[in-house]
Design an enzyme around this catalytic site. Structure first.
Site, PDB file in Angstrom:
ATOM      1  N   LYS A 111       0.793  -1.194  -0.069  1.00 12.35           N
ATOM      2  CA  LYS A 111       0.064   0.020   0.037  1.00 12.35           C
ATOM      3  C   LYS A 111       0.692   1.187  -0.329  1.00 12.35           C
ATOM      4  CE  LYS A 111      -4.431  -1.326  -0.002  1.00 12.35           C
ATOM      5  NZ  LYS A 111      -4.422  -2.554  -0.034  1.00 12.35           N
ATOM      6  N   LYS A 194      -3.299 -10.645  -9.814  1.00 13.51           N
ATOM      7  CA  LYS A 194      -4.607 -10.619  -8.799  1.00 13.51           C
ATOM      8  C   LYS A 194      -5.497  -9.846  -9.454  1.00 13.51           C
ATOM      9  CE  LYS A 194      -6.167  -9.182  -4.279  1.00 13.51           C
ATOM     10  NZ  LYS A 194      -5.906  -8.055  -3.506  1.00 13.51           N
ATOM     11  N   LYS A 197      -9.874  -4.452  -6.942  1.00  8.31           N
ATOM     12  CA  LYS A 197     -10.343  -3.026  -7.288  1.00  8.31           C
ATOM     13  C   LYS A 197      -9.387  -2.107  -7.661  1.00  8.31           C
ATOM     14  CE  LYS A 197     -14.007  -4.234  -4.006  1.00  8.31           C
ATOM     15  NZ  LYS A 197     -14.058  -4.299  -2.495  1.00  8.31           N
TER      16      LYS A 197
HETATM   17  P1  AMP Z   1     -10.739  -6.601  -0.651  1.00  7.95           P
HETATM   18  O1  AMP Z   1     -11.778  -6.322  -1.983  1.00  7.95           O
HETATM   19  O2  AMP Z   1      -9.684  -6.281  -0.826  1.00  7.95           O
HETATM   20  O3  AMP Z   1     -11.489  -5.795   0.589  1.00  7.95           O
HETATM   21  O4  AMP Z   1     -11.191  -8.264  -0.108  1.00  7.95           O
HETATM   22  C1  AMP Z   1     -12.438  -8.813   0.335  1.00  7.95           C
HETATM   23  C2  AMP Z   1     -12.232 -10.329   0.375  1.00  7.95           C
HETATM   24  O5  AMP Z   1     -12.065 -10.826  -1.089  1.00  7.95           O
HETATM   25  C3  AMP Z   1     -10.988 -10.686   1.132  1.00  7.95           C
HETATM   26  O6  AMP Z   1     -11.636 -12.027   1.794  1.00  7.95           O
HETATM   27  C4  AMP Z   1     -10.011 -11.102  -0.031  1.00  7.95           C
HETATM   28  O7  AMP Z   1      -9.325 -12.208   0.218  1.00  7.95           O
HETATM   29  C5  AMP Z   1     -10.918 -11.414  -1.319  1.00  7.95           C
HETATM   30  N1  AMP Z   1     -10.305 -11.308  -2.753  1.00  7.95           N
HETATM   31  C6  AMP Z   1     -10.154  -9.974  -3.005  1.00  7.95           C
HETATM   32  N2  AMP Z   1      -9.471  -9.917  -4.189  1.00  7.95           N
HETATM   33  C7  AMP Z   1      -9.174 -11.417  -4.365  1.00  7.95           C
HETATM   34  C8  AMP Z   1      -8.634 -12.280  -5.526  1.00  7.95           C
HETATM   35  N3  AMP Z   1      -8.366 -11.655  -6.707  1.00  7.95           N
HETATM   36  N4  AMP Z   1      -8.614 -13.437  -5.289  1.00  7.95           N
HETATM   37  C9  AMP Z   1      -9.329 -14.294  -4.419  1.00  7.95           C
HETATM   38  N5  AMP Z   1      -9.899 -13.545  -3.308  1.00  7.95           N
HETATM   39  C10 AMP Z   1      -9.917 -12.254  -3.373  1.00  7.95           C
END
Ligand code: AMP
Length: 329
Positions: A111, A194, A197
């Site tokens: 970050k 990956k 967002k």
């Molecule tokens: P975030 O969008 O970063 O707040 O992530 C929320 C949830 O989505 C968390 O449990 C992450 O591990 C999962 N997550 C986000 N991006 C991925 C990805 N590309 N592959 C697998 N899990 C994801």
């Protein structure tokens, strides 16, 4: 019956990474367990402090949770900031979180590379807030994607540390839950490891069929294999990973065999992949559209979720205060 907690930051619409990494796992276990699923709006402030979009983003994520199949009657679906106990537990846990270990967190290093102009304390203590979210319900189990494994390890560390310092056996050590037992990382189709967002490479649960086809057809590939069983470049590997997540095994095996004998046409693979993604997304998108304007329903869901979450959180914080030595006069 396990207690299960998971949440997603409300920094925009949900993508396939959120769905396959976290949401689908959660939905699959909600009927057999005591489940809490929240919308992490405090967490969103570490990178997206924008009053104009905060509420709208929370509302979007809420309708997307419901559209994807979370059942508010059996799970507690709540907004993080509706449960003030989390901020108290966060403060208390911060007293036993060390600066060095927070600075070494991979997500923090990542970050500060990306948001060099806003390296705030919230970003540094992100794993502590996440630990508070989980420990607040004394969760046994957390459905998360592979990217969150280090944070989960830190949550276990804070639980152990609390138990050791105060000589209690209060917080359980939570385990990651994974669909089919495998940690999952949904790749970006732009050659990025990956889907995310902040990476701007998402296929979203609200995307139209046409958008999905366009995004998949644009996925990065190479000129094609020139000899049998050639190693795949990153972009092609990502397409196959995506195929393994959304398509039937026969489809995956068919394209893998044609890659290995050099007869593959990436265009065919992409068309199939797009249709298989649409099969997942289209019914969710339709349900989202149905509930999006139902204010009464959304209000009821949020109120019910906050009530259930606060009951659980208040019991934990009361006990934490007692263990730490706070006493009424
Ligand atoms: P975030 O969008 O970063 O707040 O992530 C929320 C949830 O989505 C968390 O449990 C992450 O591990 C999962 N997550 C986000 N991006 C991925 C990805 N590309 N592959 C697998 N899990 C994801």
């Amino acid at each position: 019956m396990d207690t299960v907690v998971s949440g997603i930051r409300s920094t925009g619409n949900l993508h396939l990474g959120n769905y396959f990494g976290a949401l689908r796992n959660f939905i699959s276990m909600q009927h057999e367990n005591r489940c809490f699923f929240f919308i992490a709006d405090y967490h969103s402030l570490t990178t997206h402090p924008d009053p104009a979009s905060l509420h709208g983003n929370v509302r979007n994520v809420l309708t997307e949770y419901l559209g994807a199949g979370l059942d508010p009657e059996v799970s507690s679906i709540y907004i993080q900031s509706d449960v003030p106990e989390v901020t108290e537990l966060y403060l208390l846990l911060n007293m036993h979180a060390y600066i060095g270990e927070l600075q070494r967190t991979a997500s923090f290093k990542d970050k500060i590379r990306k948001h060099n102009d806003n390296v705030n304390a919230g970003l540094l203590t992100y794993p502590v807030l996440m630990a508070a979210d989980i420990l607040m319900h004394r969760a046994d189990c957390v459905p998360v994607g592979k990217d969150q494994e280090q944070h989960l390890e830190m949550t276990r560390k804070y639980a152990r540390r609390f138990n050791t310092i105060y000589g209690v056996d209060f917080f359980p050590e939570c385990q990651a839950y994974r669909f089919n037992g495998e940690p999952i990382k949904v790749p970006g189709l732009d050659g990025n490891g990956k889907m995310g967002k902040s990476e701007g490479n998402g296929i979203y649960l609200v995307d139209s069929d046409a958008d999905i086809r366009k995004k998949v057809m644009k996925a990065l590939t190479d000129g094609g294999p020139t000899e049998p069983n050639m190693p795949m470049c990153e972009g092609v590997k990502n397409l196959f990973t995506m195929l393994s997540i959304v398509s039937d095994k026969e489809v995956y095996d068919h394209f893998l065999a044609s890659y290995n004998d050099c007869t593959i046409r990436y265009g065919d693979l992409k068309k199939q992949l797009a249709e298989d993604i649409i099969k997942v997304v289209a019914p969710i998108r339709e349900r989202i559209a149905d509930i999006q304007s139902d204010d009464d329903y959304l209000r009821r869901v949020v109120r019910l979720g906050a009530e259930k979450a606060r009951e659980s959180a208040a019991a934990t914080v009361k006990e934490v205060r007692r263990i730490m030595g706070f006493k009424p006069f």
